[in-house]
Scaffold this active site. Structure first.
Site, PDB file in Angstrom:
ATOM      1  N   GLY A  16       0.808  -1.215   0.000  1.00  0.00           N
ATOM      2  CA  GLY A  16       0.000   0.000   0.000  1.00  0.00           C
ATOM      3  C   GLY A  16       0.837   1.259   0.000  1.00  0.00           C
ATOM      4  CB  CYS A  17       0.416   4.435   1.886  1.00  0.00           C
ATOM      5  SG  CYS A  17      -1.293   4.874   1.459  1.00  0.00           S
ATOM      6  CB  VAL A  18       4.616   1.430   3.494  1.00  0.00           C
ATOM      7  CG1 VAL A  18       4.593  -0.042   3.103  1.00  0.00           C
ATOM      8  CG2 VAL A  18       5.876   1.771   4.272  1.00  0.00           C
TER       9      VAL A  18
END
Length: 411
Positions: free
Chosen positions: A175-177
């Site tokens: 995801g965002c990471v």
């Protein structure tokens, strides 16, 4: 209802506002003291879909998609007004989303638009680096907004002419990471293959995961915050990559390859070290619930609290291992998870008020593009906020797990 599409591409990184000031490099070793095993970032390119909308022009159409007829839209409007987003790019014109119907159609749209944006971003990054598709030794491809087998990177290889022996690593679930974690894993690879050239490609079409007829707060937050895009980063290990050479003043390498105008000062920063961290008992705070309708977002209100209470200590410990403090960091490349997360990061580290300005500007211009965002911000820093040689930087992001990824940079 058809809403106006804004065609002015002013949210592109090339149009970012000029910096009010450039931080002075902290005392310390010169740029030439970067370890030989460091990874050098030589290019970053972002590709955005052509359908750009003002936030105000998306509020009511998203309400039509998510809320039942006659429902109170007060919460929806407050979320859109407070998200810190002015404009966003969508994979499709907004009026087409009501007709997607099911997960299969949404995933097909992800595949078509994702391949196009991926090719645009990777082609642009290779051109900036003065390289061709056959120069890549490793391609890491991260996306959490669609699924495919063969994966996006395999389909892209034939379209772009990558070597048949190129190493590929498709990544799902970060995801965002993934922008930060992907760069960290590229660095790990290049430490073991110092003559190689690697690419990180991130593709996130968040709008295609919006759940129709879902009035949950999490779905409404996602509909207010997330945007679509792709980004590609090119990195070289150790000696600078087996295909690289010294560039002459005319923008060509020693082999005569056109570098696309990228001279010696276009490279950087270097990756010095990385750190991953999982926060215990937080798995339920962020991610997807996957069902027949596709990806239903999970965003818990407790995420900013975890960041505020725990992130600062974790990052300070990482810096201490390298003889640094937060005061030594001249550039922060922070994933713009949202206003509350950005504020929590700043509070936990005691940062000056303008330290995360590039993250706030990215959020306003294109929304939260998940794993693409930190690369979008890094491109902006390289082009418009370039630190003095020797400046330390940190690239950071958080994602499902709950986890964080830290990348220590040196310009």
């Amino acid at each position: 209802m058809r809403v106006p599409v804004i065609t002015d591409p002013s949210s592109s990184p090339s149009q970012s506002p000029s910096p009010s000031s450039t931080p002075s490099p902290p005392p310390g070793p010169s740029r030439t003291d970067v370890p030989a095993a460091a990874t050098t970032i030589v290019a970053v390119r972002t590709a955005l879909p052509p359908y750009r909308y003002a936030q105000d022009d998306l509020t009511e159409p998203i309400g039509d998609l998510c809320l039942p007829p006659g429902a109170d839209r007060g919460l929806l409007r407050r979320l859109h007004a407070s998200a810190g987003v002015r404009t966003r790019h969508l994979a499709l014109p907004i009026e087409r989303y009501a007709g997607l119907g099911d997960f299969g159609r949404s995933n097909d749209a992800w595949m078509a638009a994702g391949l196009q944006l991926s090719e645009e971003a990777l082609t642009g990054a290779l051109k900036e680096a003065g390289l061709g598709p056959d120069d890549l030794d490793l391609l890491v491809c991260a996306s959490i907004t669609g699924v495919a087998a063969p994966s996006l990177d395999a389909r892209l290889a034939g379209r772009m002419g990558l070597r048949p022996d190129v190493k590929r690593l498709p990544v799902f679930g970060l995801g965002c990471v993934a922008g930060a974690a992907g760069l960290a894993r590229v660095h790990d690879y290049l430490r073991g293959h110092p003559g190689h050239t690697a690419a990180l490609l991130t593709v996130e079409l968040c709008s295609l995961t919006l759940q129709r007829s879902d009035a949950s707060r999490a779905n409404l937050v996602a509909g207010a915050l997330f945007g679509d895009g792709a980004a590609a980063l090119i990195a070289r290990g150790g000696s600078g990559g087996r295909h690289s050479g010294e560039r002459d003043g005319g923008g060509r390498d020693s082999g005569g390859r056109d570098s696309g105008g990228a001279g010696p000062d276009a490279a950087g920063p270097s990756v010095i070290a990385t750190r991953s961290h999982l926060y215990p008992d937080t798995e339920q705070l962020l991610g997807w619930d996957i069902g027949a309708s596709g990806f239903r977002v999970v965003i818990d209100a407790g995420v900013p609290g975890i960041v505020r209470d725990h992130f600062g200590g974790h990052l300070r410990a990482f810096l201490t291992e390298h003889g640094l403090t937060t005061d030594d960091i001249g550039t922060w490349v922070c994933h713009p998870g949202g206003p509350k997360v950005l504020s929590a990061v700043s509070d936990s580290l005691g940062l000056p008020g303008d330290a995360l300005d590039c993250a706030w500007r990215s959020l306003a211009a294109v929304g939260n593009m998940s794993s693409v965002s930190v690369l979008h911000i890094l491109q902006t820093v390289r082009e418009h906020h370039r630190p003095e040689p020797g400046t330390w930087g940190v690239l950071l992001a958080m994602g499902p797990g709950l986890c964080s990824e830290l990348v220590l940079l040196r310009w």
